[in-house]
Design a protein around this motif. Sequence first.
Motif, PDB file in Angstrom:
ATOM      1  N   LEU B  23      76.053  -4.726 -40.263  1.00  0.00           N
ATOM      2  CA  LEU B  23      76.187  -4.385 -38.840  1.00  0.00           C
ATOM      3  C   LEU B  23      75.937  -2.902 -38.592  1.00  0.00           C
ATOM      4  O   LEU B  23      75.231  -2.530 -37.639  1.00  0.00           O
ATOM      5  CB  LEU B  23      77.599  -4.765 -38.373  1.00  0.00           C
ATOM      6  CG  LEU B  23      77.981  -4.354 -36.958  1.00  0.00           C
ATOM      7  CD1 LEU B  23      77.153  -5.116 -35.933  1.00  0.00           C
ATOM      8  CD2 LEU B  23      79.476  -4.604 -36.709  1.00  0.00           C
ATOM      9  N   ASP B  24      76.493  -2.031 -39.453  1.00  0.00           N
ATOM     10  CA  ASP B  24      76.344  -0.594 -39.240  1.00  0.00           C
ATOM     11  C   ASP B  24      74.917  -0.138 -39.530  1.00  0.00           C
ATOM     12  O   ASP B  24      74.422   0.792 -38.892  1.00  0.00           O
ATOM     13  CB  ASP B  24      77.345   0.170 -40.116  1.00  0.00           C
ATOM     14  CG  ASP B  24      78.776  -0.037 -39.639  1.00  0.00           C
ATOM     15  OD1 ASP B  24      78.946  -0.469 -38.487  1.00  0.00           O
ATOM     16  OD2 ASP B  24      79.710   0.231 -40.415  1.00  0.00           O
ATOM     17  N   ARG B  27      72.961  -1.162 -36.345  1.00  0.00           N
ATOM     18  CA  ARG B  27      73.258  -0.390 -35.131  1.00  0.00           C
ATOM     19  C   ARG B  27      72.975   1.099 -35.302  1.00  0.00           C
ATOM     20  O   ARG B  27      72.373   1.723 -34.424  1.00  0.00           O
ATOM     21  CB  ARG B  27      74.715  -0.600 -34.713  1.00  0.00           C
ATOM     22  CG  ARG B  27      75.007  -2.031 -34.232  1.00  0.00           C
ATOM     23  CD  ARG B  27      76.464  -2.186 -33.823  1.00  0.00           C
ATOM     24  NE  ARG B  27      76.832  -1.247 -32.783  1.00  0.00           N
ATOM     25  CZ  ARG B  27      76.694  -1.462 -31.475  1.00  0.00           C
ATOM     26  NH1 ARG B  27      76.195  -2.608 -31.047  1.00  0.00           N
ATOM     27  NH2 ARG B  27      77.060  -0.538 -30.612  1.00  0.00           N
ATOM     28  N   ARG B  28      73.410   1.681 -36.447  1.00  0.00           N
ATOM     29  CA  ARG B  28      73.342   3.135 -36.583  1.00  0.00           C
ATOM     30  C   ARG B  28      72.013   3.619 -37.139  1.00  0.00           C
ATOM     31  O   ARG B  28      71.566   4.712 -36.822  1.00  0.00           O
ATOM     32  CB  ARG B  28      74.469   3.612 -37.502  1.00  0.00           C
ATOM     33  CG  ARG B  28      75.849   3.338 -36.939  1.00  0.00           C
ATOM     34  CD  ARG B  28      76.911   3.846 -37.905  1.00  0.00           C
ATOM     35  NE  ARG B  28      78.225   3.372 -37.526  1.00  0.00           N
ATOM     36  CZ  ARG B  28      79.326   3.570 -38.253  1.00  0.00           C
ATOM     37  NH1 ARG B  28      79.251   4.233 -39.386  1.00  0.00           N
ATOM     38  NH2 ARG B  28      80.487   3.113 -37.847  1.00  0.00           N
ATOM     39  N   PHE B  31      69.076   1.155 -34.838  1.00  0.00           N
ATOM     40  CA  PHE B  31      69.276   1.184 -33.380  1.00  0.00           C
ATOM     41  C   PHE B  31      69.085  -0.184 -32.734  1.00  0.00           C
ATOM     42  O   PHE B  31      68.628  -0.299 -31.600  1.00  0.00           O
ATOM     43  CB  PHE B  31      68.390   2.255 -32.730  1.00  0.00           C
ATOM     44  CG  PHE B  31      68.587   3.596 -33.371  1.00  0.00           C
ATOM     45  CD1 PHE B  31      69.799   4.264 -33.265  1.00  0.00           C
ATOM     46  CD2 PHE B  31      67.582   4.178 -34.125  1.00  0.00           C
ATOM     47  CE1 PHE B  31      70.012   5.477 -33.904  1.00  0.00           C
ATOM     48  CE2 PHE B  31      67.781   5.390 -34.771  1.00  0.00           C
ATOM     49  CZ  PHE B  31      69.001   6.052 -34.651  1.00  0.00           C
ATOM     50  N   THR B  33      71.146  -2.687 -31.282  1.00  0.00           N
ATOM     51  CA  THR B  33      72.542  -2.704 -30.822  1.00  0.00           C
ATOM     52  C   THR B  33      72.936  -4.027 -30.167  1.00  0.00           C
ATOM     53  O   THR B  33      73.973  -4.119 -29.523  1.00  0.00           O
ATOM     54  CB  THR B  33      72.787  -1.549 -29.839  1.00  0.00           C
ATOM     55  OG1 THR B  33      71.822  -1.645 -28.792  1.00  0.00           O
ATOM     56  CG2 THR B  33      72.680  -0.208 -30.534  1.00  0.00           C
ATOM     57  N   LYS B  36      77.193  -6.704 -31.874  1.00  0.00           N
ATOM     58  CA  LYS B  36      78.259  -5.800 -31.433  1.00  0.00           C
ATOM     59  C   LYS B  36      79.350  -5.667 -32.485  1.00  0.00           C
ATOM     60  O   LYS B  36      79.705  -6.645 -33.150  1.00  0.00           O
ATOM     61  CB  LYS B  36      78.892  -6.328 -30.131  1.00  0.00           C
ATOM     62  CG  LYS B  36      77.916  -6.425 -28.959  1.00  0.00           C
ATOM     63  CD  LYS B  36      77.428  -5.054 -28.529  1.00  0.00           C
ATOM     64  CE  LYS B  36      76.588  -5.103 -27.274  1.00  0.00           C
ATOM     65  NZ  LYS B  36      75.243  -5.668 -27.513  1.00  0.00           N
ATOM     66  N   CYS B  47      79.039  -9.988 -33.830  1.00  0.00           N
ATOM     67  CA  CYS B  47      78.055  -9.336 -34.705  1.00  0.00           C
ATOM     68  C   CYS B  47      77.168 -10.353 -35.423  1.00  0.00           C
ATOM     69  O   CYS B  47      76.475 -10.000 -36.371  1.00  0.00           O
ATOM     70  CB  CYS B  47      78.774  -8.469 -35.731  1.00  0.00           C
ATOM     71  SG  CYS B  47      79.718  -9.457 -36.915  1.00  0.00           S
ATOM     72  N   THR B  73      67.950 -10.524 -36.033  1.00  0.00           N
ATOM     73  CA  THR B  73      68.969 -10.173 -35.042  1.00  0.00           C
ATOM     74  C   THR B  73      68.550 -10.763 -33.694  1.00  0.00           C
ATOM     75  O   THR B  73      67.447 -11.307 -33.555  1.00  0.00           O
ATOM     76  CB  THR B  73      69.092  -8.651 -34.901  1.00  0.00           C
ATOM     77  OG1 THR B  73      67.881  -8.151 -34.305  1.00  0.00           O
ATOM     78  CG2 THR B  73      69.310  -7.990 -36.267  1.00  0.00           C
TER      79      THR B  73
END
Lengths: 281, 165
Positions: B23-24, B27-28, B31, B33, B36, B47, B73
Motif C-alpha cells: 500500500l505504501d 501511494r507514496r 502516487f 492513491t 486507501k 486498500c 490497482t
Amino acid sequence: MDMQDGPERIFESAATVAEAVAARASGAAVLAGGTWTMRDPRRGVTLPERIVALSKIAELQSIEVFDDRISIGASVTHSLLAGAVSEIVGLEGLAAAATGAANPAIRRVATVGGNLCATEFAAADLVPALLALDAEVELALADGPRLLPLSEFLKARAALLKTALLTRVIVRRDVIASAHIRLPLRKAGDYPVAIVSVARSSDGTVRVAVGSVEPVARRWTALEAALGGKVATAEEAQALAEKTNDFIGRDGIETEGWYRREVLPALVRRAFAALRKGGAA
Amino acid sequence: MTVTFQLNGERCRFHEDPMTPLLDVLRREKFLTGAKAVCREGFCGACTVHVDGEPMMSCLKPVGLVSGCSVTTIEGLSSGDQALHPLQAAFEAADVVQCGMCFPGMVMSLSAFVRDNPEATRPQIKTAMAGNICRCTGYERIIDAVADYLAVQKAGSQAKEAAHV
C-alpha cells in the motif's frame, strides 16, 4: 514509520525447507502470508530485522488427501484449505473454520502454519478446529523432522519455534462428523468472542476444543469426561458444559473475559446440534 | 534488495525495505492513491488490490512477497481513456458509486467476485463484501447492483447460447 529509516533489513526467500530452518536457527523470523507479522507496528512491536519468507517453497503449499489422513502444507491458505476439505465427510468443522475466519481477502493470504504459529493470536479459528480433530503437526528441525500432537505443540510453541519450522498438519480421517461454532459480535470480519469445535470419531469418542476464550486454545477435557462417550443431545451437552465450565476468559477489545466464558454452554448446544445433523451448522 | 513486479501492466522496481506494505509503495512511491490507508489491519478493505488477479489487502502485503507478481490497482482496472470495467459501468449506471474511501476497494473485491461467481446468490454477495467496510453503511444498493449485473450477464450468455442452437 518512514520507509527510509532503520538498518537495512535482511529479507531472504527460502527455496527449500532446509534453507528456511537454517535461517530460523540463525535468528530470522519466519514470514508466511504476513497478515499477522505486518501488524506488528500496530501492536507497538518493531518488525523483525531478519526475515525468511516461505512463499517460494512449493512443498509447503500442497494438500494431500489419503484414505486414512490428509496432510496439509503449512503455507496452504485458508481459502485453499476450505476448497480442499469442504466435500470431505467428517471435516465439516475444519471447513467451517477455514471458510468463516476473518474476511475473503485475508483468507486468500493467511496460512495454516501462520494460524498455528502466531503465539499471541488467541482468536485463531483453525487451532480449536484442528484440536477437535486431534491433529498432529510436523516440524522440521536441523536434525530432521519431528511429529507431535497439536496439543503438545501448543504447550511448548514459543520454545519449539526458535529452532523448528512447522511444515505440515496431519489430520486422521477417523472422524465421522465435526462442527465449528464461532461467535463474532458482528459477522463482518470480527474476531470471534469464543469458538467451540467438536468432533465425533468412528469409535464414539467426542472431542471438544475451545478457542479465543483463554490466551491459547485447548481441549475441554472436563466436558469430554462428563460426556463419557455418550451420544448427548444438544441440551444435554449444554447442561454438562454449564457444570464443567473451567475456563478463565481473557479480557480483550471485543469483550470482557466473563462474557467469553458465559457464552460457552450456548455454543456447545449449537455445536452438538450441528454435530447431530452431520456437522453442517 | 530490489523487488520487481508488474504494476498495472508495467514493470515496477522498488529498492527499499521489502517489508514495506505494498500500500505504501503504491501511494507514496507510485502516487497511485486509489487504494486507501484506513485501518491498516486488514479489516476495512479500503486498500484492496489484485495480486495475480486475486483481491488482497495491500496494507498487510509486504512488497517483498509480490516479487514476480502482477499487481492491479483500481487505476489499472480501467484507465481514463478506456471503457470502464463492466462492473464499474454497471455501478455507474445504477448510480451506486460512493465516495472514494471504501469504493475502490469494493470495486476491486467485487470485480473478481463476479468473474469467479457468475451464479452467486445475494447472501454470497454479502459474504464476499465482509472485508469491505463502509462507515456510511452503504451496502444494500451496491448488493442490488451486483445482483442485477449478474442477472444481466446471465441473460446475455443464455441469449448467446440460444442464438447458437
